[in-house]
Structures are given as C-alpha cells and as structure tokens.
Design a protein around this motif. Sequence first.
Motif, mmCIF file in Angstrom:
data_model
loop_
_atom_site.group_PDB
_atom_site.id
_atom_site.type_symbol
_atom_site.label_atom_id
_atom_site.label_comp_id
_atom_site.label_asym_id
_atom_site.label_seq_id
_atom_site.Cartn_x
_atom_site.Cartn_y
_atom_site.Cartn_z
ATOM 1 N N LYS A 1 12.664 17.475 -5.308
ATOM 2 C CA LYS A 1 13.361 16.307 -4.936
ATOM 3 C C LYS A 1 12.785 15.450 -3.877
ATOM 4 N N ILE A 2 11.351 15.528 -4.152
ATOM 5 C CA ILE A 2 10.472 14.459 -3.117
ATOM 6 C C ILE A 2 10.838 13.052 -3.043
ATOM 7 N N PHE A 3 11.337 12.751 -4.379
ATOM 8 C CA PHE A 3 11.620 11.302 -4.376
ATOM 9 C C PHE A 3 12.857 10.754 -3.664
ATOM 10 N N GLU A 4 13.724 11.856 -3.226
ATOM 11 C CA GLU A 4 14.858 11.565 -2.654
ATOM 12 C C GLU A 4 14.822 11.327 -1.236
ATOM 13 N N LYS A 5 13.485 11.769 -0.737
ATOM 14 C CA LYS A 5 13.276 11.761 0.746
ATOM 15 C C LYS A 5 12.337 10.492 1.079
ATOM 16 N N VAL A 6 11.644 9.936 0.150
ATOM 17 C CA VAL A 6 10.509 8.950 0.274
ATOM 18 C C VAL A 6 11.190 7.697 0.666
ATOM 19 N N GLU A 7 11.059 7.193 1.609
ATOM 20 C CA GLU A 7 11.460 5.630 1.863
ATOM 21 C C GLU A 7 10.681 5.524 3.000
ATOM 22 N N ILE A 8 10.670 3.889 3.353
ATOM 23 C CA ILE A 8 10.059 3.396 4.514
ATOM 24 C C ILE A 8 10.596 4.062 5.706
ATOM 25 N N GLY A 9 9.572 4.468 6.305
ATOM 26 C CA GLY A 9 9.491 5.021 7.716
ATOM 27 C C GLY A 9 9.613 6.751 7.926
ATOM 28 N N SER A 10 9.887 7.274 6.323
ATOM 29 C CA SER A 10 9.894 8.834 6.418
ATOM 30 C C SER A 10 8.519 9.224 6.638
ATOM 31 N N GLU A 11 8.545 10.443 7.290
ATOM 32 C CA GLU A 11 7.035 11.070 7.655
ATOM 33 C C GLU A 11 7.134 12.463 7.234
ATOM 34 N N PHE A 12 6.020 12.627 6.440
ATOM 35 C CA PHE A 12 5.712 14.115 5.728
ATOM 36 C C PHE A 12 4.405 14.579 6.487
ATOM 37 N N THR A 13 4.359 15.865 6.592
ATOM 38 C CA THR A 13 3.413 16.762 7.131
ATOM 39 C C THR A 13 2.647 17.355 5.942
ATOM 40 N N TYR A 14 1.342 17.211 5.764
ATOM 41 C CA TYR A 14 0.774 17.640 4.532
ATOM 42 C C TYR A 14 -0.484 18.321 5.081
ATOM 43 N N THR A 15 -1.029 19.262 4.069
ATOM 44 C CA THR A 15 -2.504 19.975 4.512
ATOM 45 C C THR A 15 -3.080 19.896 3.117
ATOM 46 N N SER A 16 -4.615 19.409 3.440
ATOM 47 C CA SER A 16 -5.441 19.119 2.340
ATOM 48 C C SER A 16 -6.056 20.264 1.995
ATOM 49 N N ALA A 17 -6.718 20.276 0.918
ATOM 50 C CA ALA A 17 -7.513 21.544 0.445
ATOM 51 C C ALA A 17 -8.678 21.782 1.545
ATOM 52 N N PRO A 18 -8.875 23.072 1.556
ATOM 53 C CA PRO A 18 -9.741 23.654 2.720
ATOM 54 C C PRO A 18 -11.424 23.376 2.531
ATOM 55 N N HIS A 19 -11.645 22.677 1.202
ATOM 56 C CA HIS A 19 -12.994 22.632 1.057
ATOM 57 C C HIS A 19 -12.790 21.051 0.266
ATOM 58 N N TYR A 20 -13.895 20.381 0.379
ATOM 59 C CA TYR A 20 -14.077 19.148 -0.440
ATOM 60 C C TYR A 20 -14.498 19.538 -2.102
ATOM 61 N N PHE A 21 -14.102 18.764 -2.816
ATOM 62 C CA PHE A 21 -14.064 18.888 -4.442
ATOM 63 C C PHE A 21 -14.692 17.779 -4.814
ATOM 64 N N GLY A 22 -15.746 17.858 -5.625
ATOM 65 C CA GLY A 22 -16.386 16.661 -6.239
ATOM 66 C C GLY A 22 -17.121 15.934 -5.008
ATOM 67 N N ASP A 23 -17.062 14.509 -4.912
ATOM 68 C CA ASP A 23 -17.664 13.798 -3.954
ATOM 69 C C ASP A 23 -16.935 13.546 -2.684
ATOM 70 N N GLY A 24 -15.653 14.385 -2.386
ATOM 71 C CA GLY A 24 -15.001 14.454 -1.184
ATOM 72 C C GLY A 24 -14.026 13.227 -0.832
ATOM 73 N N TYR A 25 -14.392 12.097 -1.847
ATOM 74 C CA TYR A 25 -13.432 10.914 -1.852
ATOM 75 C C TYR A 25 -12.040 11.311 -1.888
ATOM 76 N N CYS A 26 -11.794 11.937 -2.886
ATOM 77 C CA CYS A 26 -10.321 12.198 -3.347
ATOM 78 C C CYS A 26 -10.146 13.944 -2.592
ATOM 79 N N MET A 27 -9.165 13.676 -1.872
ATOM 80 C CA MET A 27 -8.727 15.135 -1.330
ATOM 81 C C MET A 27 -7.223 15.680 -1.657
ATOM 82 N N PRO A 28 -7.280 16.598 -2.272
ATOM 83 C CA PRO A 28 -6.039 17.294 -3.027
ATOM 84 C C PRO A 28 -5.243 17.762 -1.870
ATOM 85 N N ILE A 29 -3.726 17.460 -1.807
ATOM 86 C CA ILE A 29 -2.919 18.042 -1.021
ATOM 87 C C ILE A 29 -2.358 19.212 -1.504
#
Length: 77
Positions: free
Chosen positions: A25-53
């Motif tokens: 239910k992530i969409f129930e938590k998303v609103e202006i001002g909500s803050e999430f903590t995330y971790t991206s993949a430990p290595h770059y994939f492809g050109d490194g421009y897109c970093m998967p969470i």
Amino acid sequence: QIDEAYQDSTFKIVGESVNVLIDNKIFEKVEIGSEFTYTSAPHYFGDGYCMPIVAISYNGEELLSFEEGYKNLMKLY
C-alpha cells in the motif's frame, strides 16, 4: 537530501518490487511532504544513469526489504 554525486541520476523501482510495494500500500503513503528512506542497488547497472531502488521504508515501516528487492533485481539480469 541527495548527495551531489547522485543529483543527475534517476532512481526507480523495477520488476517484481513494484508489485511488492503495491501490495504494501505504498500509494496510500505518498503525498506532498511524505519522506521515504531508500537504498539503491550496491552496483551500477548499464550506464549508471538509472539506479534501481532495492529497499524502501516509510516512517520506520519496511515496505520493501533489501533481501527481497535485491533478489527481484537480480531476476532481471
């Protein structure tokens, strides 16, 4: 605040991790001002421009664990 080194990068959620977050239910938590903590993949994939969470939480509630997110990412490669 995102470190300056990552300001030109795009972070996104990929593969089965999208469904995990919908189920948690992530969409129930998303609103202006909500803050999430995330971790991206430990290595770059492809050109490194897109970093998967691979992990994400909201107010201490784990919505996607690193173990599950990383496993889902590796299924794509």
